[in-house]
Design an enzyme around this catalytic site. Structure first.
Site, PDB file in Angstrom:
ATOM      1  N   LYS A  23      20.258   3.681  70.380  1.00 14.61           N
ATOM      2  CA  LYS A  23      19.578   4.180  71.575  1.00 14.61           C
ATOM      3  C   LYS A  23      20.553   4.921  72.486  1.00 14.61           C
ATOM      4  CE  LYS A  23      17.558   1.027  74.387  1.00 14.61           C
ATOM      5  NZ  LYS A  23      17.964   1.151  75.799  1.00 14.61           N
ATOM      6  N   SER A  24      21.701   4.339  72.729  1.00 16.82           N
ATOM      7  CA  SER A  24      22.669   4.983  73.639  1.00 16.82           C
ATOM      8  C   SER A  24      23.085   6.359  73.113  1.00 16.82           C
ATOM      9  CB  SER A  24      23.918   4.107  73.765  1.00 16.82           C
ATOM     10  OG  SER A  24      23.623   2.902  74.405  1.00 16.82           O
ATOM     11  N   ASP A 317      23.934  -6.249  75.606  1.00 14.02           N
ATOM     12  CA  ASP A 317      22.498  -6.203  75.305  1.00 14.02           C
ATOM     13  C   ASP A 317      22.070  -7.276  74.299  1.00 14.02           C
ATOM     14  OD1 ASP A 317      22.088  -4.081  77.025  1.00 14.02           O
ATOM     15  OD2 ASP A 317      22.441  -2.581  75.467  1.00 14.02           O
ATOM     16  N   LYS A 344      18.993  -6.518  84.147  1.00 18.51           N
ATOM     17  CA  LYS A 344      18.592  -5.695  82.996  1.00 18.51           C
ATOM     18  C   LYS A 344      17.075  -5.481  83.055  1.00 18.51           C
ATOM     19  CE  LYS A 344      22.658  -5.032  81.251  1.00 18.51           C
ATOM     20  NZ  LYS A 344      23.227  -3.691  81.282  1.00 18.51           N
TER      21      LYS A 344
HETATM   22  C1  S3P Z   1      23.913   1.539  78.138  1.00 16.14           C
HETATM   23  C2  S3P Z   1      24.772   0.734  78.838  1.00 16.14           C
HETATM   24  C3  S3P Z   1      24.493  -0.666  79.156  1.00 16.14           C
HETATM   25  C4  S3P Z   1      23.360  -1.236  78.324  1.00 16.14           C
HETATM   26  C5  S3P Z   1      22.212  -0.294  78.202  1.00 16.14           C
HETATM   27  C6  S3P Z   1      22.639   1.026  77.599  1.00 16.14           C
HETATM   28  C7  S3P Z   1      24.282   2.941  77.891  1.00 16.14           C
HETATM   29  O1  S3P Z   1      24.160  -0.771  80.534  1.00 16.14           O
HETATM   30  O2  S3P Z   1      22.919  -2.459  78.859  1.00 16.14           O
HETATM   31  O3  S3P Z   1      21.205  -0.863  77.381  1.00 16.14           O
HETATM   32  O4  S3P Z   1      23.671   3.586  77.027  1.00 16.14           O
HETATM   33  O5  S3P Z   1      25.214   3.432  78.557  1.00 16.14           O
HETATM   34  P1  S3P Z   1      25.331  -0.980  81.620  1.00 16.14           P
HETATM   35  O6  S3P Z   1      26.340   0.021  81.308  1.00 16.14           O
HETATM   36  O7  S3P Z   1      24.728  -0.751  82.966  1.00 16.14           O
HETATM   37  O8  S3P Z   1      25.790  -2.402  81.408  1.00 16.14           O
END
Ligand code: S3P
Length: 434
Positions: A23-24, A317, A344
């Site tokens: 996803k990221s 996550d 979250k």
């Molecule tokens: C993400 C960073 C994380 C994660 C999120 C996706 C990202 O959040 O929890 O699901 O894609 O950069 P945080 O960086 O705020 O912890």
């Protein structure tokens, strides 16, 4: 639409599967592809609601994007200054990554944009991005509580800053780096602990220089991105459900293909191995600047541990399903230093503690973590509070529960893991949609 999962007892997970794309990385492929020069070809793109929200947002900003079709996307990049005002607010649904990263990218545009989200996202803290962006010269309006909707005023000239993150957050780091592309001078972000570095890696893949020295990452504003080809690996955060499932269900032997193994994401493997899990890697390689491997998981007796705090950002996550692993482990598991879980998609400490308690497990929430005593899970009814990862974690719990688990409010599983029910059933879960 409200969806309830019914997860009935089942015994083991077997087979060879590939979970959907990361996803990221999918979000970032659309963002960087859109402001690059040339056509970026993406394969393995996650066709989940969150990354599709980013894709639609960039279409609304005037970018021609073909697909997605079986994970393939073609982005006709418009260059650093080619985005155009959208004619309505951009609705990013449940997606915190879309909202926080877009806030940075849009702060340096010549036009104004409004970002809105669903009820969950509209409760999540946005000052963590709007405060440092304001220091750079951005003008962003939030609600009085510092939440969405965000109105990002166009036509501001941004100045680089040196910023130390108060919380370990890849979203905040990435937001500031994206704003930094449009800022005068060198933007530097220092993180209190390593967080996922997909933005930095992908910027370099698009030919944009990024420098890292210890905990600080810097880039110079005013450069350009050149289109590239990107292969998105399977999401380790989605794979995590099956890693735990195969570990806790005796007789399991499961292979997960082409999983992203970025060192800033592998906390779940480190933690499970410390608990006694049997996870082996093969076919290790690198695709589009990201390490990947196939994972083989065989069931193994797990034991409770004190989770090292340095692993928390690397597994941020994965805690909903790691709590399920802890519930199935011998002895006590203690998590501290994970206050972020409270902000979250749901308050993941409270919601998981409530759900585990409903299944007969002793789970004591603390301000920044949880104490869990391993034990026998019963069936019962739990509520995911619209949080995709809570829903999937309790589906996995059914591998060790002695009765059916009803999980309410599961529609958001589609934000990160379309096809979860079918894939889970294909390897042995007894899961249906009510
Ligand atoms: C993400 C960073 C994380 C994660 C999120 C996706 C990202 O959040 O929890 O699901 O894609 O950069 P945080 O960086 O705020 O912890």
């Amino acid at each position: 639409m409200s969806i309830t999962f019914k997860a009935e007892p089942s015994d083991k997970l077997t087979g060879q599967i590939r979970v959907p794309g990361d996803k990221s990385i999918s979000h970032r492929s659309i963002m960087l592809g859109s402001i690059a020069e040339g056509v970026t070809e993406v394969t393995g793109f996650l066709q989940g609601e969150d990354s599709l929200a980013t894709l639609e947002a960039f279409r609304s900003l005037g970018v021609k994007i073909e697909g997605p079709d079986k994970g393939q996307v073609r982005i006709h990049g418009v260059g650093m200054h080619g985005l155009r005002a959208a004619n309505q607010p951009l609705d990013v649904g449940n997606s915190g990554t879309s909202m926080r990263l877009l806030a940075g990218l849009l702060a340096g545009q010549s036009f104004t944009t409004e970002l809105v989200g669903d009820a969950s996202l509209s409760k999540r803290p946005m000052r963590r991005v709007t405060d440092p962006l304001a220091e750079m010269g951005a003008v962003i309006h939030t609600s009085e509580a510092g939440t969405a909707p965000l109105t990002i005023e166009g036509g501001q000239s941004l100045c680089a800053i040196q910023y130390t993150l108060p919380v370990a957050s890849a979203q905040v780091k990435s937001c500031l780096l994206l704003a930094g592309l449009y800022a005068r001078g060198q933007t530097c972000v220092t993180e209190p602990a390593p967080t996922r570095d997909h933005t930095e890696r992908m910027l370099q893949g698009f030919g944009y220089p990024v420098k890292r020295k210890n905990a600080t990452v810097c880039l110079q504003g005013g450069g350009k991105l050149t289109a590239t080809a990107l292969d998105v690996p399977a999401d380790i955060s989605s794979a995590a459900f099956f890693m735990v499932g195969a570990s806790i269900a005796s007789g399991s032997d499961l292979v997960l293909e082409h999983v992203g193994m970025n060192p800033t994401r592998i906390g779940v493997i480190n933690i499970l191995r410390q608990m006694g899990a049997d996870i082996t890697l093969s076919n290790e390689t690198t695709v589009s600047g990201e390490p990947v491997a196939d994972l083989r998981i065989k069931s193994a007796p797990l034991h409770g541990i004190r989770i090292p705090e340095d692993q928390v950002p690397l597994a941020i996550d994965e805690f909903p399903v790691l709590f399920v692993a802890a519930a199935c482990a011998q002895g006590q598991t203690v998590l501290t230093g994970a206050r972020e879980l409270r902000v979250k998609e749901s308050d993941r400490i409270q919601v998981m503690a409530d759900g585990l308690a409903a299944l007969g497990i002793t789970a004591q929430p603390t301000e920044d973590g949880m104490l869990i005593e391993g034990g026998q899970m019963s069936g019962g009814q739990v509520n995911s509070h619209g949080d995709h990862r809570i829903a999937m974690a309790f589906a996995i719990a059914s591998l060790r529960a002695n009765g059916a688990i009803l999980i309410d409010d599961c529609a958001n599983v589609n934000t990160s893991f379309p096809g979860f029910v079918d894939l889970a059933c294909a390897c042995g879960l007894n899961l249906s949609v009510q």
